[in-house]
Design a protein around this motif. Structure first.
Motif, PDB file in Angstrom:
ATOM      1  N   LEU A 135       0.858  -1.183   0.000  1.00  0.00           N
ATOM      2  CA  LEU A 135       0.000   0.000   0.000  1.00  0.00           C
ATOM      3  C   LEU A 135       0.894   1.232   0.000  1.00  0.00           C
ATOM      4  CD1 LEU A 135      -2.633  -1.059   2.700  1.00  0.00           C
ATOM      5  CD2 LEU A 135      -2.791  -1.293   0.212  1.00  0.00           C
ATOM      6  N   SER A 136       0.615   2.160  -0.905  1.00  0.00           N
ATOM      7  CA  SER A 136       1.493   3.322  -1.081  1.00  0.00           C
ATOM      8  C   SER A 136       0.777   4.630  -0.778  1.00  0.00           C
ATOM      9  CB  SER A 136       2.023   3.352  -2.519  1.00  0.00           C
ATOM     10  OG  SER A 136       2.727   2.175  -2.818  1.00  0.00           O
ATOM     11  N   ASP A 137       1.568   5.683  -0.615  1.00  0.00           N
ATOM     12  CA  ASP A 137       1.057   7.038  -0.387  1.00  0.00           C
ATOM     13  C   ASP A 137       0.133   7.090   0.828  1.00  0.00           C
ATOM     14  OD1 ASP A 137       0.783   9.762  -0.918  1.00  0.00           O
ATOM     15  OD2 ASP A 137      -1.025   9.447  -2.120  1.00  0.00           O
ATOM     16  N   ILE A 138       0.584   6.507   1.916  1.00  0.00           N
ATOM     17  CA  ILE A 138      -0.183   6.472   3.159  1.00  0.00           C
ATOM     18  C   ILE A 138       0.182   7.681   4.018  1.00  0.00           C
ATOM     19  CG2 ILE A 138      -0.508   5.207   5.329  1.00  0.00           C
ATOM     20  CD1 ILE A 138       0.095   2.644   3.716  1.00  0.00           C
ATOM     21  N   LEU A 139      -0.826   8.333   4.562  1.00  0.00           N
ATOM     22  CA  LEU A 139      -0.612   9.433   5.498  1.00  0.00           C
ATOM     23  C   LEU A 139      -1.071   9.028   6.888  1.00  0.00           C
ATOM     24  CD1 LEU A 139      -1.779  12.533   3.410  1.00  0.00           C
ATOM     25  CD2 LEU A 139       0.558  11.690   3.756  1.00  0.00           C
ATOM     26  N   VAL A 140      -0.522   9.688   7.885  1.00  0.00           N
ATOM     27  CA  VAL A 140      -0.903   9.462   9.273  1.00  0.00           C
ATOM     28  C   VAL A 140      -1.466  10.765   9.819  1.00  0.00           C
ATOM     29  CG1 VAL A 140      -0.106   8.805  11.570  1.00  0.00           C
ATOM     30  CG2 VAL A 140       0.876   7.692   9.540  1.00  0.00           C
ATOM     31  N   GLY A 141      -2.673  10.704  10.379  1.00  0.00           N
ATOM     32  CA  GLY A 141      -3.325  11.916  10.877  1.00  0.00           C
ATOM     33  C   GLY A 141      -4.487  11.596  11.778  1.00  0.00           C
ATOM     34  N   GLU A 142      -5.586  12.311  11.581  1.00  0.00           N
ATOM     35  CA  GLU A 142      -6.796  12.129  12.377  1.00  0.00           C
ATOM     36  C   GLU A 142      -7.900  11.572  11.482  1.00  0.00           C
ATOM     37  OE1 GLU A 142      -7.151  12.921  15.929  1.00  0.00           O
ATOM     38  OE2 GLU A 142      -5.033  12.618  15.473  1.00  0.00           O
ATOM     39  N   VAL A 143      -8.594  10.536  11.950  1.00  0.00           N
ATOM     40  CA  VAL A 143      -9.590   9.837  11.132  1.00  0.00           C
ATOM     41  C   VAL A 143     -10.955   9.882  11.818  1.00  0.00           C
ATOM     42  CG1 VAL A 143     -10.194   7.691   9.953  1.00  0.00           C
ATOM     43  CG2 VAL A 143      -7.777   8.289  10.295  1.00  0.00           C
ATOM     44  N   TRP A 144     -11.947  10.402  11.116  1.00  0.00           N
ATOM     45  CA  TRP A 144     -13.306  10.526  11.650  1.00  0.00           C
ATOM     46  C   TRP A 144     -14.304   9.888  10.693  1.00  0.00           C
ATOM     47  CZ3 TRP A 144     -14.853  12.996  16.244  1.00  0.00           C
ATOM     48  CH2 TRP A 144     -13.808  13.594  16.971  1.00  0.00           C
ATOM     49  N   LEU A 145     -15.285   9.206  11.261  1.00  0.00           N
ATOM     50  CA  LEU A 145     -16.371   8.625  10.475  1.00  0.00           C
ATOM     51  C   LEU A 145     -17.525   9.611  10.413  1.00  0.00           C
ATOM     52  CD1 LEU A 145     -17.647   5.013  10.448  1.00  0.00           C
ATOM     53  CD2 LEU A 145     -19.304   6.851  10.723  1.00  0.00           C
ATOM     54  N   CYS A 146     -18.053   9.844   9.216  1.00  0.00           N
ATOM     55  CA  CYS A 146     -19.167  10.767   8.993  1.00  0.00           C
ATOM     56  C   CYS A 146     -20.429   9.956   8.707  1.00  0.00           C
ATOM     57  CB  CYS A 146     -18.869  11.698   7.821  1.00  0.00           C
ATOM     58  SG  CYS A 146     -17.356  12.664   8.009  1.00  0.00           S
ATOM     59  N   GLY A 147     -21.295   9.813   9.702  1.00  0.00           N
ATOM     60  CA  GLY A 147     -22.471   8.959   9.567  1.00  0.00           C
ATOM     61  C   GLY A 147     -23.769   9.746   9.552  1.00  0.00           C
ATOM     62  N   GLY A 148     -24.851   9.060   9.152  1.00  0.00           N
ATOM     63  CA  GLY A 148     -26.168   9.674   9.191  1.00  0.00           C
ATOM     64  C   GLY A 148     -26.942   9.509   7.909  1.00  0.00           C
ATOM     65  N   GLN A 149     -27.780  10.527   7.604  1.00  0.00           N
ATOM     66  CA  GLN A 149     -28.580  10.455   6.397  1.00  0.00           C
ATOM     67  C   GLN A 149     -28.177  11.566   5.437  1.00  0.00           C
ATOM     68  OE1 GLN A 149     -32.469  10.915   9.030  1.00  0.00           O
ATOM     69  NE2 GLN A 149     -33.012  11.444   6.931  1.00  0.00           N
ATOM     70  N   SER A 150     -29.093  12.084   4.642  1.00  0.00           N
ATOM     71  CA  SER A 150     -28.713  12.855   3.457  1.00  0.00           C
ATOM     72  C   SER A 150     -27.984  14.157   3.751  1.00  0.00           C
ATOM     73  CB  SER A 150     -29.941  13.136   2.595  1.00  0.00           C
ATOM     74  OG  SER A 150     -30.955  13.772   3.341  1.00  0.00           O
ATOM     75  N   ASN A 151     -28.226  14.809   4.867  1.00  0.00           N
ATOM     76  CA  ASN A 151     -27.513  16.057   5.124  1.00  0.00           C
ATOM     77  C   ASN A 151     -26.041  15.822   5.444  1.00  0.00           C
ATOM     78  OD1 ASN A 151     -28.984  18.617   4.814  1.00  0.00           O
ATOM     79  ND2 ASN A 151     -30.504  17.614   6.127  1.00  0.00           N
ATOM     80  N   MET A 152     -25.694  14.612   5.894  1.00  0.00           N
ATOM     81  CA  MET A 152     -24.278  14.257   6.004  1.00  0.00           C
ATOM     82  C   MET A 152     -23.758  13.738   4.673  1.00  0.00           C
ATOM     83  SD  MET A 152     -21.564  14.215   7.837  1.00  0.00           S
ATOM     84  CE  MET A 152     -21.788  14.111   9.619  1.00  0.00           C
ATOM     85  N   GLU A 153     -24.590  13.003   3.972  1.00  0.00           N
ATOM     86  CA  GLU A 153     -24.194  12.490   2.661  1.00  0.00           C
ATOM     87  C   GLU A 153     -23.996  13.615   1.645  1.00  0.00           C
ATOM     88  OE1 GLU A 153     -26.163   9.767  -0.938  1.00  0.00           O
ATOM     89  OE2 GLU A 153     -27.281  10.163   0.916  1.00  0.00           O
ATOM     90  N   MET A 154     -24.763  14.690   1.755  1.00  0.00           N
ATOM     91  CA  MET A 154     -24.793  15.758   0.749  1.00  0.00           C
ATOM     92  C   MET A 154     -23.381  16.191   0.355  1.00  0.00           C
ATOM     93  SD  MET A 154     -26.955  19.287   0.976  1.00  0.00           S
ATOM     94  CE  MET A 154     -27.289  20.298  -0.455  1.00  0.00           C
TER      95      MET A 154
END
Length: 476
Positions: free
Chosen positions: A96-115
């Motif tokens: 696996l190449s071009d990997i960065l290390v940082g902060e990872v957040w999951l964005c869940g929900g319905q259409s206003n998060m999907e938008m």
């Protein structure tokens, strides 16, 4: 353990047995200073070795009889240096190449998060053209993996979705709320931010819960009205269906190490506000148990004003339930958005001002998760009230710097014993911190509300322009 091979990737040698879930792809972002999980398939009962370019240590584990394996690697502090990871077994290797290390957040929900930044039909995102045009500047700062809409009746081990770098070609379909959250986080922390976009427009909270939980609820309290999944005429899952998103989208990525969850959902549950707080709290516990990382931060977006119909308070009641959920969920928080719509958006479920939503989520995270207490994330919030003749005096939390504007404040209503609410006049109380409200039509008030309606745009703010949180003193 059932595995969908279509959701696995494996390259580097034609004989390679190592297969990885698609979320473990080139350009991925790993959570900094963590034991980040890697997992996949290999030759059965064989040694799987992992080597990273940020350290000298070699990690290894033995796959089980079906070839499943999982291990964790210690990640360094965040930075913009690209790394690689090589995973091998006796038959070959994958890099696996071009990997960065940082902060990872999951964005869940319905259409206003999907938008996405590109918006939906007849629903643009304000300022998105410039964001997309300049997104290439964030190639090594913001990256996203989009989990596609994938329904399933049973928990799956894999799902599609690979990491994408920011560019004008890709950023248009990045979650707009997530994008602006990540931009502010990157600007303040100066670290790469990875977003796992896992959402489905129209989904209910029950869509993101497992079968054993959903089936414990009375069937007639589900937005779908039934335990069984619903199908569209073309065979596609209906978005109100319970459990299918948990099984098909969330469960397959449970091993991906995160910093926390962002959640923008509730519109579909507006018809059952009395159940929402506890069910959301249950969902968060299920998710946290699934990830096994303790009480990961969980931050909500309060639903924006919108005309739901009925008596005109359905939206207010589900927003109230969202806040009650925060009281039930450890290490959680919520941002207010009742000022982030335009008057013409009264019947638009997807308001265009996503920049401020994402930024306010970032302020919440910066304060609560990253220890930057000097970032306020909540405006004045109701504390107490006192009835004095024909007036009601209200006190607030977060009232350190008083209120703005000084006049023409809208959104307050008072009612007497007849429970009929009338718009209230507002003036500042003692010390410019308390507010005093009254109405000539209510000589003996017993209750006060602020923006407790489906669509009532608030114009009252507190410290640094954050809006007063909608509230009511009654329980009618």
């Amino acid at each position: 353990m059932a595995v969908l091979l279509a959701g696995m990737v494996g390259t580097a040698t034609s004989e390679a047995k190592v297969q990885l879930p698609q979320i473990l792809s080139d350009h991925l972002v790993l959570q900094q200073k963590s034991d980040a999980n890697l997992w996949g398939k290999a030759a059965p009962s064989s040694k799987v070795s992992v080597k990273t370019t940020w350290g000298d240590e070699e990690y290894s584990v033995k796959s089980d009889g079906e070839g499943n394996w999982k291990l964790s690697v210690k990640t360094p502090a965040a930075g913009y240096t690209p790394y690689s990871i090589t995973i091998s077994d006796k038959d070959g290797s994958v890099t696996l190449s071009d990997i960065l290390v940082g902060e990872v957040w999951l964005c869940g929900g319905q259409s206003n998060m999907e938008m996405p930044l590109d918006g939906f039909g007849s629903c643009p995102v304000e300022g998105a053209l410039e964001e997309v045009a300049l997104s290439g500047q964030y190639r090594d700062k913001i990256r996203l993996v989009k989990i596609p809409k994938t329904g399933s009746e049973t928990p799956q081990e894999t799902v599609e979705g690979t990491w994408q770098v920011s560019s004008p070609e890709t950023a248009g379909w990045f979650t707009a709320v997530g994008w602006h959250f990540a931009k502010m986080l990157n600007a303040v922390l100066d670290v790469p931010v990875g977003l796992v976009s896992c959402n489905w427009g129209g989904s209910a909270v029950e869509s993101w819960l497992p079968k054993e939980v959903v089936y414990s609820y009375p069937e007639n309290t589900l937005p779908s009205g039934q335990y069984a999944s619903k199908r569209e005429p073309d065979g596609w899952y209906h978005y109100h269906s319970p459990i299918i998103m948990y099984n098909g989208m969330l469960y397959p990525i449970r091993n991906y190490t995160l910093k926390g969850f962002l959640w923008y959902q509730g519109e579909t549950n507006a018809g059952f506000p009395q159940y929402y707080a506890q069910r959301l709290a249950t969902m968060v516990k299920v998710w946290r148990d699934l990830w096994g990382q303790g009480d990961l931060p969980f931050y909500e977006v309060e639903l924006a004003p919108y005309v739901y119909g009925g008596d005109g308070t359905s939206g207010a009641r589900i927003r109230e339930a969202q806040r009650k959920a925060v009281d039930l969920i450890p290490n959680s928080g919520i941002i207010t958005t009742n000022d982030l719509v335009y008057p013409y958006e009264y019947d638009q479920i997807h308001p265009c001002r996503k920049k401020e939503v994402g930024q306010r989520l970032s302020y919440l995270a910066l304060n609560q998760t990253y220890g930057m207490g000097y970032f306020p994330f909540e405006g004045p919030r109701f504390k107490d009230y006192e009835i004095r003749g024909n007036e009601i005096e209200i006190s607030f939390f977060n009232d350190e710097n008083g209120f703005s504007p000084w006049r023409e404040i809208v959104g307050f209503e008072v009612a007497g014993e007849d429970r009929v609410f009338y718009p209230a006049e507002v003036r500042k109380g003692a010390g410019w911190k308390n507010l005093v409200v009254k109405s000539d039509k209510v000589p003996a008030p017993v209750a006060v509300r602020y923006c407790f309606r489906d669509f009532q745009i608030g114009n009252l703010t507190g410290r640094r322009g954050l809006p007063v949180v909608p509230f009511r003193t009654d329980s009618w």
